[in-house]
Design a protein around this motif. Structure first.
Motif, PDB file in Angstrom:
ATOM      1  N   ASP A   1       7.553  -5.594   0.201  1.00  0.00           N
ATOM      2  CA  ASP A   1       8.068  -4.709  -0.777  1.00  0.00           C
ATOM      3  C   ASP A   1       9.335  -4.152   0.010  1.00  0.00           C
ATOM      4  OD1 ASP A   1       8.671  -3.066  -2.697  1.00  0.00           O
ATOM      5  OD2 ASP A   1       7.488  -1.450  -2.072  1.00  0.00           O
TER       6      ASP A   1
ATOM      7  N   ALA B   1       3.817  -3.507  -6.162  1.00  0.00           N
ATOM      8  CA  ALA B   1       4.850  -2.401  -5.840  1.00  0.00           C
ATOM      9  C   ALA B   1       5.553  -1.623  -6.880  1.00  0.00           C
ATOM     10  CB  ALA B   1       5.917  -3.258  -5.083  1.00  0.00           C
TER      11      ALA B   1
ATOM     12  N   LEU C   1       2.464  -5.109   2.194  1.00  0.00           N
ATOM     13  CA  LEU C   1       3.307  -3.964   2.146  1.00  0.00           C
ATOM     14  C   LEU C   1       4.725  -4.309   2.580  1.00  0.00           C
ATOM     15  CD1 LEU C   1       1.292  -1.236   2.952  1.00  0.00           C
ATOM     16  CD2 LEU C   1       2.084  -1.357   0.730  1.00  0.00           C
TER      17      LEU C   1
END
Length: 559
Positions: free
Chosen positions: A462, A372, A459
């Motif tokens: 994050d 990230a 994802l």
């Protein structure tokens, strides 16, 4: 429900089985407004020049009843005309036209060519004459495919005739002027959906040399490749259409489409009422072309940077990926699986190696602790906004195949990995099986094994990415996903379908059938009830996504 049971359900919903999923249907009705008429065909208004070539047909392509007399001519000086009626291109030994009108009594692909001294002296021409036993007057466009009596298609292209009739004065008629008359090849497509009586088809427009022919269709840009999708498990008839429209409003790639009422004649007889197939969508295929994705085209000799970096179209097809596929190196739990390259085709070995390496680097990054990092992490590799919208669309619909099947991505030359376009959305909004029927919960948590990829799962760990999703969701709930705008969208998309839906469910009476094969579907006595179920399901789903368990209290009132 355990992982093994979920995987079994997913396989039943998504791959071909030996069990017939066909619904019980009666004899096809003559749609409302039908009336038997006789007379000469009404010709196509603008026969494509490449189809008629250097042949003058006294009666252009169209439909007819009874018998039809056709004369041939040519502007080629001193030429004789040779012709065929079996679909083959005429040669010097084909039947010679002797100026006597040809009398046709059945569906005919009439092909002719001028010859001088035994050699071709001009472009061949084709006219398509479809015999019919009736006429109908419908308020949606009418698409006719006649397969010259060759029977139901399989996976290979079948040479056929296609005629498209657009409404004039509010109604389309088989006896009116076809907007488009063209040679086509078509074949069965899909996996489990291909087993339905109301099946999907791939259609390719063709010229006289069997090459692609690009024609516009119902306001969509000219192209040769199309798909016919007949909503069957989707008894509201609009799940895909509404989501495609919504995606395009968001700026997310999705195909254009148009609704038609479809007649398919696979028998050796005139087109009849029994050939009515109901409401279908003509949908753009996903391809790299000017009027589709419009990426840089990779030539076979583009094997070094920067040219080799794009454009590519690839997709995940859990358990059903076809070659060419890309293999991941690493642990099964963190590698991708079933990744198929759609374009370019053919894919050169150097291009396959480059794309594999590029995605391997990205996938390895996504498994790392620094995935990230705002500078070197995923933002440097992907179009983040497209992944945000992809997550929202897949979770809003609870698409059973989300992240696993028909999960498309593309990468242009010098560009980032981008999510999209959308495809295959019939098992959505409360249709499918297992958790995707529920309005609470995350679809990305579905435990398929092996998992096609874990990119979304990474994802959403994050906080920065989740923050973008929350902000985007809040924006959409004040706009396209507000209650008022959704109500308006439902009203606009369903209004033209009212009469067609009634005819569709006369042909396919499955409104109260809960299970179509392994697929669980809503039950309601009317099409309007099916639409209301879908709208209510969306309201409940958005309420959960608005909650603290979802993306957190962002909703506009009245969703």
């Amino acid at each position: 429900m355990g992982v093994m049971v979920r995987n079994l359900l997913a396989q039943l919903l998504g791959i071909a089985t030996a069990i017939s999923l066909a619904a019980v249907g009666g004899t096809a009705p003559v749609p409302a407004g039908a009336a038997d008429v006789r007379g000469a065909p009404t010709a196509a208004a603008d026969s494509p020049a490449d189809l008629t070539g250097d042949i003058d047909f006294s009666v252009p392509s169209g439909t007819f009843q009874g018998e039809l007399s056709v004369s041939l001519g040519t502007s080629v000086t001193g030429a004789e005309i040779r012709y065929t009626t079996d679909g083959t291109l005429p040669g010097p030994d084909s039947r010679r036209y002797d100026d006597t009108p040809l009398l046709l009594s059945g569906t005919t692909q009439l092909r002719a060519r001028p010859f001088v001294g035994g050699a071709p002296a001009g472009d061949p021409g084709t006219a398509l004459y479809v015999a019919r036993a009736m006429d109908v007057s419908l308020d949606l466009p009418i698409l006719v495919i006649d397969g010259y009596g060759k029977g139901k298609p399989g996976r290979d292209f079948v040479d056929s005739a296609a005629l498209l009739f657009e409404p004039t004065g509010g109604y389309a008629s088989l006896s009116a002027t076809p907007t488009l008359a063209t040679r086509i090849g078509y074949h069965l497509r899909g996996t489990s959906s291909s087993l339905f009586d109301k099946a999907p088809y791939r259609v390719e427009f063709r010229d006289n040399e069997d090459d692609d022919a690009d024609y516009p269709v119902l306001g969509m840009p000219a192209e040769s490749d199309w798909v016919l999708r007949g909503p069957y498990t989707d008894k509201a008839l609009i799940r895909e259409a509404l989501t495609f429209d919504l995606a395009r409003q968001l700026g997310y790639q999705a195909p254009r489409y148009a609704f038609v009422e479809f007649y398919l004649n696979v028998a050796d007889r005139p087109l009849g009422a029994e050939d009515y197939q109901g409401v279908y969508m003509i949908v753009e295929t996903i391809k790299n072309a000017k009027n589709r994705l419009d990426l840089k085209e990779l030539d076979p000799d583009d094997v070094t940077l920067p040219a080799i970096s794009g454009g590519y179209i690839f997709k995940f097809e859990w358990l059903t990926a076809e070659e060419p596929t890309l293999e991941c190196v690493g642990r099964p739990a963190t590698c991708w699986h079933y990744l198929e390259v759609v374009d370019p085709s053919p894919l050169q070995p150097e291009q396959q190696a480059w794309l594999t390496g590029h995605l391997q680097q990205f996938n390895d990054l996504m498994q790392s602790r620094s995935f990230a990092d705002p500078t070197t992490g995923y933002p440097a590799w992907i179009d983040v906004g497209s992944f945000v919208d992809s997550l929202i669309l897949n979770e809003l619909t609870r698409n059973f195949d989300a992240y696993a099947r028909s999960s498309y991505f593309y990468k242009d030359r010098g560009g980032k990995i981008t999510a999209g376009p959308l495809w295959d959305l019939d098992i959505t909004y409360g249709v499918g099986g297992g958790d995707n029927l529920e309005t609470a919960g995350w679809q990305y948590e579905q435990p398929r094994w092996p998992k096609p990829n874990n990119w979304i799962n990474r994802l959403v760990t994050d906080p920065a990415f989740v923050g973008l999703v929350r902000a985007r969701w809040a924006e959409l709930r004040r706009g396209p996903l507000s209650g008022a705008q959704l109500d308006a969208r439902f009203a606009a998309i369903t209004a033209p379908l009212v009469n067609a839906a009634e005819r569709n469910f006369q042909r396919w009476p499955n409104l109260t059938t809960e299970k179509i094969g392994p697929i669980v579907t809503p039950t309601a006595d009317t099409w309007q009830g099916q639409v209301r179920y879908m709208r209510d399901w969306m309201t409940e789903r958005m309420a959960w996504l608005d909650s603290s368990a979802g993306w957190g209290g962002a909703a506009a009132a009245g969703g």
